[in-house]
Design an enzyme around this catalytic site. Structure first.
Site, PDB file in Angstrom:
ATOM      1  N   GLY A  40       3.581  -6.811   2.170  1.00 39.30           N
ATOM      2  CA  GLY A  40       3.769  -8.210   2.548  1.00 39.30           C
ATOM      3  C   GLY A  40       4.893  -8.904   1.816  1.00 39.30           C
ATOM      4  O   GLY A  40       4.924 -10.136   1.753  1.00 39.30           O
ATOM      5  N   GLU A  58      15.023   1.317  -5.603  1.00 44.27           N
ATOM      6  CA  GLU A  58      15.786   1.982  -4.550  1.00 44.27           C
ATOM      7  C   GLU A  58      17.141   1.308  -4.368  1.00 44.27           C
ATOM      8  O   GLU A  58      17.315   0.124  -4.700  1.00 44.27           O
ATOM      9  CB  GLU A  58      15.029   1.918  -3.212  1.00 44.27           C
ATOM     10  CG  GLU A  58      13.750   2.731  -3.193  1.00 44.27           C
ATOM     11  CD  GLU A  58      12.989   2.574  -1.884  1.00 44.27           C
ATOM     12  OE1 GLU A  58      12.168   3.460  -1.590  1.00 44.27           O
ATOM     13  OE2 GLU A  58      13.201   1.582  -1.175  1.00 44.27           O
ATOM     14  N   GLU A 103       7.657   3.036   4.608  1.00 45.13           N
ATOM     15  CA  GLU A 103       6.235   3.122   4.309  1.00 45.13           C
ATOM     16  C   GLU A 103       5.444   3.384   5.583  1.00 45.13           C
ATOM     17  O   GLU A 103       5.977   3.297   6.691  1.00 45.13           O
ATOM     18  CB  GLU A 103       5.739   1.828   3.657  1.00 45.13           C
ATOM     19  CG  GLU A 103       5.856   0.604   4.535  1.00 45.13           C
ATOM     20  CD  GLU A 103       5.378  -0.659   3.831  1.00 45.13           C
ATOM     21  OE1 GLU A 103       4.658  -0.556   2.830  1.00 45.13           O
ATOM     22  OE2 GLU A 103       5.729  -1.756   4.310  1.00 45.13           O
ATOM     23  N   ARG A 122      -2.972   0.604   9.516  1.00 46.30           N
ATOM     24  CA  ARG A 122      -3.786  -0.446  10.146  1.00 46.30           C
ATOM     25  C   ARG A 122      -3.118  -0.867  11.448  1.00 46.30           C
ATOM     26  O   ARG A 122      -2.033  -0.400  11.792  1.00 46.30           O
ATOM     27  CB  ARG A 122      -3.884  -1.655   9.219  1.00 46.30           C
ATOM     28  CG  ARG A 122      -2.506  -2.193   8.817  1.00 46.30           C
ATOM     29  CD  ARG A 122      -2.589  -3.492   8.055  1.00 46.30           C
ATOM     30  NE  ARG A 122      -1.335  -3.831   7.396  1.00 46.30           N
ATOM     31  CZ  ARG A 122      -0.294  -4.403   7.975  1.00 46.30           C
ATOM     32  NH1 ARG A 122      -0.343  -4.681   9.260  1.00 46.30           N
ATOM     33  NH2 ARG A 122       0.795  -4.689   7.293  1.00 46.30           N
TER      34      ARG A 122
END
Length: 485
Positions: free
Chosen positions: A168, A204, A293, A297
């Site tokens: 988020g 990163e 990622e 869900r």
């Protein structure tokens, strides 16, 4: 254990709860809502078959209270739990508890949630599956270690520091120059500790002008894994998405095949089942994509994929949870539309400050090619305790231009919300911007153009003024000329 879903408790509130209940209602499956004290009159409470009060406003006392949620399922006879998105949807411990209680968990297995919830472990798994990843370093113990990695790997600024357990947009700090590194490293670890209880980070290379592209996956428990093609989720503010579309205007068919096949390969390698999303960062300068990622869900933006493919992803999740195999093959999925989604948050469009209170007026005029996921109604309270999303607006058409045109019409003519501030002026400015219409944007678009976008906000509302004039004329016609004229 009985695998037939007889009643579903939706462990969520607002838009995600309503969305899951819509499919359950279509399938004539009863539902149980859970609610906190300020949500006692919320839309999802009225929509469910029955509802259970589970605590006070703070999420830790209600929507994050695992014991109360499982107890509510037992009390109401619900034998399955769907977590929606947010709250406990990617909490492996919650999935374990649901299964241990003898209930059906509607989602991927707890072990997969646990593995993919850790950014460092998921990146290692992706590397083992030959999925390209962004150059980075895992678990650095100091800013000096980050500098050494940059020198060894010939990495230049900017870089980004991320919470390993993050999501988020929390615990993410961009670093533009060397003198910012110590402060940014401390900030990222502090945010990670506060938000996730784990201060481990990874670093990163920051991809300039990156595009955020994600692939929707659906997989059953019999080894069948297919993709429902991709979505473009590049337009973000504070690392949170605000506008999404399908298909992506950023990639050609060759890249589309490659990125979708890569997502399927990764999900097969981890034994994934249920709905899930593989997120990638696409470098438009080199046409290369990198793994970001896996979201274990239902995604907020799943609706636009449903519009272009014609499937009901929530319904598929129910089937898979019951152990049923997918009833179609990859070649049966043939997207033939363009869909656009905007997230209507109760926020100040110029500052993104949350806006809460009572929705005194809500008017929505739908037409063909439009879809709404609505978590509020006229008279609803928008409480200050939870996510500010109140509605998802989607439009579709034969091409991107038509989908944008319909969204413009919906936002400026067919929607009216009063009582709280909403993002409509900003959303209109974005979809009317020439760079957006050309498909020329990156994850920095809103950040780079914010002043320009705010300057594009409409100064007045001509429709509202016209309504006031019409009301005044009607009053004079009915009551005669006021004595003050």
């Amino acid at each position: 254990m009985d695998k037939k879903i007889r009643k579903v408790l939706v462990a969520n509130r607002g838009v995600p709860a309503v969305r899951v209940m819509q499919t359950c209602r279509d399938r004539k499956i009863p539902t149980t809502a859970v609610y906190s004290t300020p949500d006692r009159l919320a839309a999802h409470v009225f929509m469910a078959t029955d509802a259970v009060h589970i605590g006070e406003a703070p999420p830790v006392e209600s929507y994050l209270n695992i014991d109360k949620i499982i107890d509510a399922a037992r009390k109401t006879g619900a034998n399955a739990i769907h977590p929606g998105w947010g709250f406990l949807s990617e909490n492996a411990a919650f999935a374990d508890r649901v299964i241990d209680a003898g209930l059906i968990w509607i989602g991927p297995g707890p072990d997969v949630i646990r593995k993919m919830g850790d950014k460092i472990e998921s990146k290692l798994i992706a590397t083992a599956a030959a999925v390209p990843v962004i150059p980075g370093i895992n678990s650095p113990e100091s800013a000096a270690e980050i500098r050494a990695w940059m020198q060894d790997e010939d990495v230049t600024f900017p870089i980004i520091i991320k919470a390993s357990s993050g999501g988020g947009g929390k615990g993410m700090v961009k670093v533009n120059a060397d003198h910012e590194l110590e402060t940014a490293y401390s900030q990222a670890r502090s945010e990670a500790r506060k938000s996730f209880g784990n201060d481990e980070v990874l670093v990163e290379k920051y991809i300039e002008k990156g595009r955020h592209i994600e692939v929707q996956i659906i997989a059953d428990k019999h080894g069948n894994v297919i993709h429902l093609y991709e979505r473009e989720c590049t337009l973000q503010r504070r690392n949170q998405k605000i506008i999404e579309e399908a298909p992506s205007p950023s990639i050609d068919d060759a890249v589309r095949r490659d990125i979708c096949d890569t997502a399927v390969r990764l999900m097969q390698s981890i034994g994934y089942s249920s709905a899930g999303t593989v997120e990638f960062l696409f470098d438009s300068g080199t046409s290369k994509f990198y793994f970001l990622e896996v979201n274990t869900r239902l995604q907020v933006e799943h609706g636009i994929t449903e519009l272009v493919t014609g499937v009901d992803i929530v319904s598929l999740m129910l089937d898979i949870a019951q152990g049923e195999p997918l009833a179609f093959l990859q070649e049966d999925i043939r997207p033939n539309r363009w869909a656009l989604e905007v997230r209507l948050n109760a926020e100040d469009p110029a500052t993104f400050s949350p806006s809460f209170g009572t929705i005194s007026r809500l008017h929505l005029n739908l037409y063909p090619g439009a879809r709404v996921s609505q978590g509020v109604y006229e008279g609803s309270e928008v409480p200050p305790y939870y996510d500010s999303l109140i509605m998802l607006l989607m439009t579709t058409g034969p091409d991107r231009e038509t989908a944008i045109m319909k969204m413009d019409s919906m936002l400026c003519r067919n929607l009216r919300v009063e009582g709280v501030k909403i993002l409509t002026p900003l959303l209109l400015s974005i979809i009317r911007h020439q760079d957006f219409q050309k498909g020329d944007f990156s994850t920095r678009f809103i950040e780079d153009h914010m002043d320009e976008l705010v300057a594009m906000f409409p100064e007045g509302d001509s429709e509202e003024e016209a309504l006031k004039i019409a009301r005044y004329v009607a009053e004079i016609s009915a009551l005669g000329t006021p004595n003050w004229i």
